[in-house]
Write an enzyme that holds these catalytic residues in place. Structure first.
Site, PDB file in Angstrom:
ATOM      1  N   TYR A 204       0.860  -1.188   0.000  1.00 34.47           N
ATOM      2  CA  TYR A 204       0.000   0.000   0.000  1.00 34.47           C
ATOM      3  C   TYR A 204       0.894   1.236   0.000  1.00 34.47           C
ATOM      4  O   TYR A 204       1.850   1.321   0.770  1.00 34.47           O
ATOM      5  CB  TYR A 204      -0.882  -0.002   1.249  1.00 34.47           C
ATOM      6  CG  TYR A 204      -1.817   1.187   1.394  1.00 34.47           C
ATOM      7  CD1 TYR A 204      -1.615   2.136   2.387  1.00 34.47           C
ATOM      8  CD2 TYR A 204      -2.906   1.350   0.544  1.00 34.47           C
ATOM      9  CE1 TYR A 204      -2.473   3.215   2.543  1.00 34.47           C
ATOM     10  CE2 TYR A 204      -3.779   2.426   0.688  1.00 34.47           C
ATOM     11  CZ  TYR A 204      -3.557   3.356   1.687  1.00 34.47           C
ATOM     12  OH  TYR A 204      -4.407   4.424   1.836  1.00 34.47           O
TER      13      TYR A 204
ATOM     14  N   ASP B  13       9.419   2.808  -0.539  1.00 34.89           N
ATOM     15  CA  ASP B  13       8.398   3.509   0.252  1.00 34.89           C
ATOM     16  C   ASP B  13       8.665   3.254   1.737  1.00 34.89           C
ATOM     17  O   ASP B  13       8.334   2.204   2.266  1.00 34.89           O
ATOM     18  CB  ASP B  13       7.010   3.003  -0.150  1.00 34.89           C
ATOM     19  CG  ASP B  13       5.913   3.656   0.687  1.00 34.89           C
ATOM     20  OD1 ASP B  13       4.728   3.424   0.373  1.00 34.89           O
ATOM     21  OD2 ASP B  13       6.231   4.372   1.653  1.00 34.89           O
TER      22      ASP B  13
ATOM     23  N   LYS C 130       4.593   9.693   8.570  1.00 32.99           N
ATOM     24  CA  LYS C 130       4.432   9.179   9.938  1.00 32.99           C
ATOM     25  C   LYS C 130       5.432   9.751  10.942  1.00 32.99           C
ATOM     26  O   LYS C 130       5.257  10.857  11.435  1.00 32.99           O
ATOM     27  CB  LYS C 130       4.451   7.645   9.903  1.00 32.99           C
ATOM     28  CG  LYS C 130       3.271   7.071   9.061  1.00 32.99           C
ATOM     29  CD  LYS C 130       3.250   5.579   9.036  1.00 32.99           C
ATOM     30  CE  LYS C 130       2.327   5.025   7.976  1.00 32.99           C
ATOM     31  NZ  LYS C 130       0.931   4.999   8.378  1.00 32.99           N
TER      32      LYS C 130
END
Ligand code: KE4
Length: 456
Positions: A172, A267, A295
């Site tokens: 994702y 990623d 994050k």
């Protein structure tokens, strides 16, 4: 909190441990129960949540509404306390409401919430990220991991002049159109093969391979390699629970991208500054052309970033023709929060302790499951961990999907009612923080053992 609160006496609303009263200070009435809060939310927000995975769709039941968080704990509006292993899906690596992060936010906010002009905190945070992550020359800030990933792919397409991208089923990279093809995380949790609304013409440009299947990737490159703008991969797949790369997998992607002139994008939105100070690329010793982050670098404030080799990054406007922009990119308050977080993770022994505590957690879960005769696989790197209800190790998306999801659901709720909160999906991994001390890990293991015994 400043002394002249402009919305009632905010200090009187600052909750103590277990207080159901959130410190909103804005005079908004707080429902007395989670159920009331959820019903109210659903009258004005689709599904009552602002991100699908929060709705407990896979595990069943209704979500609780958080009134406040501190350290390793969340409290809901009813005053119930939970040990939290999501940490806002990764940012809270130093625990919730860390005093140094809160002070950085308060002090910076008092100087203005956002300028829409360059500020030196952007330079400071970019410098810190470049210092920690090997192979980064330039970094651009955005406001989410999604924005970082879609910008990195646009840049790769602009730099190469090619259109195809290759991702991995179950991985994702946010909700950008190009990524919602066999995606993981919430897409997987909801059982959506792909998302409606993504134009077929665009989806057709996204090819997918199986994570850890290098032969498949070689075959794709052999067929259309010179049309591939980029390969984008989670270096540790954290959106189909947690699956680590087999030896040689990441190195193989690096080499194929070199051979065919494709941009290799790692990623690190989830793994960055979480599995090691320099992320998974430092842990595995593989350097991509571009990296994406999020994050931890925002510490709970909306921050994403992408960065990489100068020759590629210089194609981004205003230096180059590839356009990307954002009103709140580099927001000073968010930069200050991220800087405080990155300073905390560099404190002596931070990662050694985090790694040890997370390993201790996984060992305790394995012992509890074994005592109840339940097959469980666990793994962890740094402050990231996963557990599968499976008798055999899991290294592929298909194996993750073959795990005992029903048993996970029962375990989730058996823990939740005892004040222990795992991600509400079998396809998410877990996160520890420096606030998860030995006592909290021991309490977690004790609760989990009771839950394993209950579900049998
Ligand atoms: P955001 O746009 O949610 O900040 O980041 C997207 C993203 C990109 N790349 C990776 C590897 C990610 O894990 C994410 C987001 N992670 C999910 C949790 N698996 C966020 C939680 C949610 O969607 O509510």
């Amino acid at each position: 909190m400043n002394s002249t609160s402009h919305a009632g006496d905010a200090s009187s609303r600052v909750p103590g441990p277990g207080s159901p009263v959130p410190a909103s200070g804005l005079g908004c009435p707080v429902p007395a129960s989670n159920k009331e809060a959820f019903l109210a939310a659903q009258t004005v927000i689709p599904g009552g949540v602002n991100s699908p995975v929060r709705a407990f769709t896979q595990v069943g039941g209704d979500p609780f509404f958080v009134a406040r968080a501190e350290g390793a704990y969340l409290w809901d509006v009813e005053g119930k306390r939970y040990i939290d292993y999501i940490g806002s899906w990764g940012p809270m690596i130093a625990g919730h409401a860390h005093p140094k992060v809160v002070k950085a936010v308060q002090d910076t906010a008092a100087l203005g919430m956002s300028y829409g002009c360059p500020n030196t905190l952007e330079t400071d945070l970019a410098r810190e990220i470049i210092k920690l992550v090997p192979g980064l020359d330039l970094v651009r800030f955005v406001s989410s991991g999604t924005e970082a990933c879609l910008s990195a792919v646009r840049l790769a397409r602009g730099y190469t002049g090619r259109e195809r991208i290759l991702k991995f089923a179950g991985c994702y990279h946010g909700h950008g159109d190009s990524f919602l093809v066999k995606a993981g995380s919430g897409v997987l949790t909801l059982g959506l093969p792909n998302s409606p609304g993504v134009p077929k013409a665009l989806a057709d440009l996204t090819m997918t391979a199986d994570f850890n299947n290098l032969d498949q990737v070689r075959a794709i490159f052999k067929e259309v390699g010179h049309e591939i703008a980029a390969v984008i991969v989670e270096p540790i797949a954290g959106n189909m629970n947690m699956i680590t790369p087999l030896p040689g997998f990441l190195e193989g992607l690096r080499s194929l991208c070199d051979d065919y002139g494709s941009v290799f994008i790692i990623d690190e939105v989830m793994t960055g500054f979480r599995v090691a100070p320099g992320g998974a690329q430092q842990h595995y010793g593989v350097t991509p052309d571009l990296s994406t982050f999020g994050k931890v670098i925002g510490a709970g404030m909306p921050v994403g970033a992408y960065g990489g080799k100068r020759e590629i990054m210089e194609k981004i406007a205003p230096l180059g023709p590839v356009y990307q922009a954002g009103t709140l990119s580099g927001n000073p308050v968010a930069m200050a929060a991220g800087l405080a977080n990155l300073q905390l993770i560099q404190e002596p022994g931070f990662f050694e302790t985090l790694e040890a505590r997370t390993r201790q957690l996984c060992k305790g879960l394995e012992e509890g499951a074994s005592a109840a005769g339940i097959p469980l696989q666990t793994l962890s790197i740094g402050g990231m961990f996963g557990f599968f209800f499976s008798a055999t190790p899991v290294s592929t998306f298909a194996q993750a999907q073959a795990c005992d999801i029903e048993r996970f659901k029962r375990f989730f709720h058996a823990c939740l009612k005892r004040g222990l909160y795992w991600a509400p999906s079998a396809y998410e991994c877990g996160f520890t923080s420096s606030a998860h001390d030995e006592a909290i890990i021991a309490e977690t293991v004790r609760i989990a053992a009771e839950a394993f015994a209950e579900i049998g």
